[in-house]
Motif scaffolding. Sequence first.
Motif, mmCIF file in Angstrom:
data_model
loop_
_atom_site.group_PDB
_atom_site.id
_atom_site.type_symbol
_atom_site.label_atom_id
_atom_site.label_comp_id
_atom_site.label_asym_id
_atom_site.label_seq_id
_atom_site.Cartn_x
_atom_site.Cartn_y
_atom_site.Cartn_z
ATOM 1 N N GLY A 116 0.805 -1.214 0.000
ATOM 2 C CA GLY A 116 0.000 0.000 0.000
ATOM 3 C C GLY A 116 0.837 1.263 0.000
ATOM 4 O O GLY A 116 0.325 2.349 -0.261
ATOM 5 N N CYS A 117 2.130 1.136 0.304
ATOM 6 C CA CYS A 117 2.905 2.367 0.405
ATOM 7 C C CYS A 117 4.376 2.194 0.055
ATOM 8 O O CYS A 117 5.029 3.147 -0.306
ATOM 9 C CB CYS A 117 2.763 2.953 1.810
ATOM 10 S SG CYS A 117 3.557 1.961 3.090
ATOM 11 N N TRP A 118 4.909 1.014 0.201
ATOM 12 C CA TRP A 118 6.336 0.773 -0.041
ATOM 13 C C TRP A 118 7.194 1.709 0.809
ATOM 14 O O TRP A 118 8.281 2.073 0.443
ATOM 15 C CB TRP A 118 6.671 0.914 -1.539
ATOM 16 C CG TRP A 118 6.313 -0.314 -2.319
ATOM 17 C CD1 TRP A 118 7.166 -1.335 -2.660
ATOM 18 C CD2 TRP A 118 5.028 -0.692 -2.836
ATOM 19 N NE1 TRP A 118 6.475 -2.312 -3.349
ATOM 20 C CE2 TRP A 118 5.180 -1.940 -3.473
ATOM 21 C CE3 TRP A 118 3.752 -0.110 -2.804
ATOM 22 C CZ2 TRP A 118 4.112 -2.609 -4.089
ATOM 23 C CZ3 TRP A 118 2.696 -0.773 -3.415
ATOM 24 C CH2 TRP A 118 2.883 -1.993 -4.044
ATOM 25 N N GLY A 157 6.666 1.568 4.615
ATOM 26 C CA GLY A 157 6.545 1.185 6.015
ATOM 27 C C GLY A 157 5.385 1.787 6.774
ATOM 28 O O GLY A 157 5.232 1.550 7.960
ATOM 29 N N CYS A 201 1.885 1.566 6.136
ATOM 30 C CA CYS A 201 0.515 1.047 6.128
ATOM 31 C C CYS A 201 0.374 -0.340 6.742
ATOM 32 O O CYS A 201 -0.702 -0.705 7.204
ATOM 33 C CB CYS A 201 -0.063 1.057 4.715
ATOM 34 S SG CYS A 201 0.602 -0.223 3.636
ATOM 35 N N GLY A 202 1.410 -1.139 6.716
ATOM 36 C CA GLY A 202 1.346 -2.470 7.323
ATOM 37 C C GLY A 202 0.703 -3.536 6.449
ATOM 38 O O GLY A 202 0.652 -4.704 6.843
ATOM 39 N N CYS A 235 1.778 -5.026 4.009
ATOM 40 C CA CYS A 235 2.762 -6.002 3.534
ATOM 41 C C CYS A 235 3.350 -6.838 4.658
ATOM 42 O O CYS A 235 4.340 -7.519 4.453
ATOM 43 C CB CYS A 235 3.881 -5.261 2.819
ATOM 44 S SG CYS A 235 4.874 -4.287 3.968
ATOM 45 N N CYS A 248 8.000 -4.669 2.619
ATOM 46 C CA CYS A 248 8.416 -3.597 1.706
ATOM 47 C C CYS A 248 9.723 -2.950 2.151
ATOM 48 O O CYS A 248 10.400 -2.328 1.351
ATOM 49 C CB CYS A 248 7.325 -2.539 1.564
ATOM 50 S SG CYS A 248 7.093 -1.509 3.021
HETATM 51 S S1 FES Z 1 3.529 -1.572 1.803
HETATM 52 FE FE1 FES Z 1 2.860 -0.241 3.357
HETATM 53 S S2 FES Z 1 4.023 -0.917 5.034
HETATM 54 FE FE2 FES Z 1 4.798 -2.076 3.446
#
Ligand code: FES
Lengths: 532, 272, 159
Positions: free
Chosen positions: C40-42, C44, C46-47, C49, C61
């Motif tokens: 969701g963010c690459w 860290g 959003c969680g 992943c 990520c």
């Molecule tokens: S993609 Fe969002 S925390 Fe890893």
Amino acid sequence: MFELRKDIFADERDDNLKEIGQPTQRQDMLGHVTGTSTYYDDHRIAGLLHLKVLRSPHAHARIRSIDDAAAARAPGVKRIIRAADVPVNLNTLLSLIQFGKDDEPSLANDIVRYKGEPILGIVATSERAAIEALGLVRVSYDQLPAVFDVEEALKPGAPSVNATYPKNTFEYHGKYDHQKLRYGDVEAGFAQADVVLEERYQMSPIEHAPVETNGSIAVPDTNGRFVVYTSTQALFFSLDTAAKINAVPSNQLHFIGGTVGGGFGGKVDTMTEPLVILAARLTGAPVRYRFSRHEEMQFGAPRGAERIYVKDGVMRDGRIVARKVRAYFDSGAYTRLSSYAVVKCVAHIPGPYTIPNAHADVYCVFTNRTPATAMRGFGVTALDFALECQMDKLAVAIGMDPIEFRILNAYRDGDMKAHRREAKNCALIECAQVAAEKANWPLREQFRRMSSRIGGGADRTAAGVDRSRAPTPAAPARTAAAAPQRVAYERPAPPAPTPPPARGAPPPPPSPPAGSTHGAPRFSSVFGTRRR
Amino acid sequence: MSVNVKTFARLADAASALANERGARFMGGGTVLMRLINDTNPAVETVVRSTDQSLLHLAVSSGRIELGSGVTMAAVLAERDLAFLHAAARAVGGPAIREAATVGGNLFARTPYGDFATALLALDATVTLAVGLGQRELPLEEFLDRRERGTSLVSAVAFKRPAAEAFRFLKVTRVHPRGVSVLSIAAQLPLASGRITGARIAFGGMNRTPVRAKAAERALEGRALDAAGIAPALAVAAEGTAPADDAIASAWWRREILPVHLRRLLIGPGQA
Amino acid sequence: MKTPVQFRLNGEDVAAFAESGANLLDVLREVVGDLSVKGGCWQGSCGACTVLIDGAPRLSCLTLAESIAGRSIETAAGLRRGAELHPLQIAFMERFAAQCGYCTSGMLMAAKALLDRNPSPTREDVVEALGGNICRCTGYEPIIQAVLDAASGDRRRRA
Ligand code: FES
Ligand SMILES: Cc1cc2nc3c(=O)[nH]c(=O)nc-3n(C[C@H](O)[C@H](O)[C@H](O)COP(=O)(O)OP(=O)(O)OC[C@H]3O[C@@H](n4cnc5c(N)ncnc54)[C@H](O)[C@@H]3O)c2cc1C
Ligand code: FES
């Protein structure tokens, strides 16, 4: 916890239904908990290319020149997409329903109108290669004066933002610069009122921040068709928009969506599909265009900013006799859906209250901010925030309990609304009564007895402290002069041991609701009022 | 072009690669560095890693405490003897971040990150750098002052164990349970017969790096930990700070709330 | 440049060629093909992943793919045993703890990390354990309740 109050309006409803009123599992729930639901990006496609766009660093500027020669030679780059490559490089989303004029390019031609506006696309073998190549593009700009405030944008001499609407306002019905509501005579209402209160409210843009960012993948299929996997929350809307911009018949596009990783209104704008299809057409290869989190937060369309002025006239007995609203929706640089939000806003004024004199002017204004879009109740949400803050202030001003004040003014079945339609299926009074009961908020007997049904409430003038009939404050328990009961909007101390109101707060109406309009078919007032 | 990753078994080799390669960064837990790589940040060309076990060294004695730069926040939290540091370690991100985030990386994290470094600053920690085949030790304060320029590898931090109950840490955030700091405060308050001697106070989020609150430290010298005793320290708390306006808070807000939270840390919320 | 990495994924041996500098999320999804892990963010934040590495919750990520050589990875795809769902999966279904479902894999793995180490967590423990995971749809309460349900083993419990 969740509770259905089926005792309310029980006589108007058939509860012998199989699905309605029964808990039902989502059909996609098993997929969600096993990680097997298929989102747009959950397809493994061989030979996938990646599209990234160059975005304007300026809020308003003329593009003098673009030098992409070095980018074109960069490793992994397959194709540069320029404004001239876009078959129909001007569109407005609601053109699909003939509402508004095309005003937004997919790639900026000559002028950029907000920070982050796409200028050029690069298709490469990896996202990384595309981003590295974007770093090699040289654009020279002449910065132009920008405007970021809705009221500033309407002043004479303000920078003109949107070439299609040079006066910075959306055009309704081909000629009006705003939407109007006129009902009764507000000025007469203010003259008659005991208290007049005018306040200003505003709301900043709000980002939907879906956990899955906007994105799509276009895969060339046989016979010149393209399969498009997309995060859109408006599949056919996006399909038609993408077909228009690419100048292809819509039957050449096969859109596959369905499972959306959070939308909330932020995935109707079709921000990625037209370009990703174009990229697949120009390269003959499957292409993905996926927003980074930064793009989603910074350039993905938010709920737009709004500024709202509310002026109300109210009687000491609690009746609101006039409400005048002037509101400005910040559409950002292009229309997207803000024009429609304004229509919804006007349809909602004066809120869920019966007010004999109502007046509204609402503007859809262009500024050099990120274009705004739909979000959960847009057009209504900020207005409701303003109106309900205003209701609390009015209640304090006349020394009336804020819930009783709302119950007194709430729509009841059969009331004439400001849009000249009869109110039907009203239930605000019951909601307020139940809310008060749950919060242990004491309501006076006559307010506990009121109902939304025709004839279900006492005469409005008799219900409150009727100052018109008792001009000298003999025992004005709840007037502004005598210290208002709850000026600070705080929870009162729990009520004295008065017996709690019987379950099923609204008592039976005095007579059976012969002319009840509950259960009558509802219909949308939004486009119902739109003249073509 | 993809990023070059170089992994070395020996710390000294990693240190020399870090010093000599163009655009090289050392990778601790990667919670900051991987973001830059994922964003295709052109400044990161080479990543230097080391599997040297000395980086995970964690030595706790009654007097001195040593933490290898590769020790994670989770490892600190797993160590009962480091209970006084748990609040600071728990302040760093969520549980998954803490499994990766290292002590060394926290010394480099940009404001308003750097909660653990703030705690170390109030502990008067020293930083050990791996230089060539040897080591060099310098005070954390000096290290932070020059960190932007350095390309040296941090191998460890060390500090004296604070007296029981003397160390306190507080983080102010707007998002719960886990959010980035508006600011954080760490304090070491040695008491001698009811009077503070040699207080160490550090602020995170109030400057480019975590900083010592020297004016407040001086104002606490010889005072009692009560409302009257700390009043002069609160009055000068913001001296020398230069907080930023960012998405978390404005500089003005940070300065306004700093004495309020410092008071809470020193004597608790109830006692005005 | 590509680097070979070998690790265990949900109990199976996996070998993959990772682009130098690639993160574990991209390698799991695009090279290995485990699409249960979401991004969701690459960065860290959003969680989504979240995976388990040797039992600890980690953000894939932010994990350098080549750093996991020889380690054991668990993802949501490996939660169920054959046809049988994990108690967390059942509790999430029954508590309506997912709407769009995009955060769900990460939530489940963060919750599993907690329950594997602490089979009877308090509500505060659950809130803490999920503190790095964002859900924009559910409002969190159903998720917290689901984890507590799964822990207590009482799937019939209703408030
Ligand atoms: S993609 Fe969002 S925390 Fe890893
Ligand atoms: C979602 C999220 C939330 C966060 N919340 C917080 C928070 O609340 N508080 C907080 O303080 N931080 C927070 N952080 C930042 C970060 O996780 C921590 O600061 C962490 O301690 C950094 O350590 P690391 O090992 O992951 O650093 P890395 O990413 O490995 O490195 C960071 C920088 O330090 C350099 N570096 C690392 N180790 C060394 C070394 N030994 N020698 C030389 N250079 C080195 C790297 O080259 C890099 O430039 C958060 C991060 C994320 C993604
Ligand atoms: S269910 Fe949509 S983000 Fe959690």
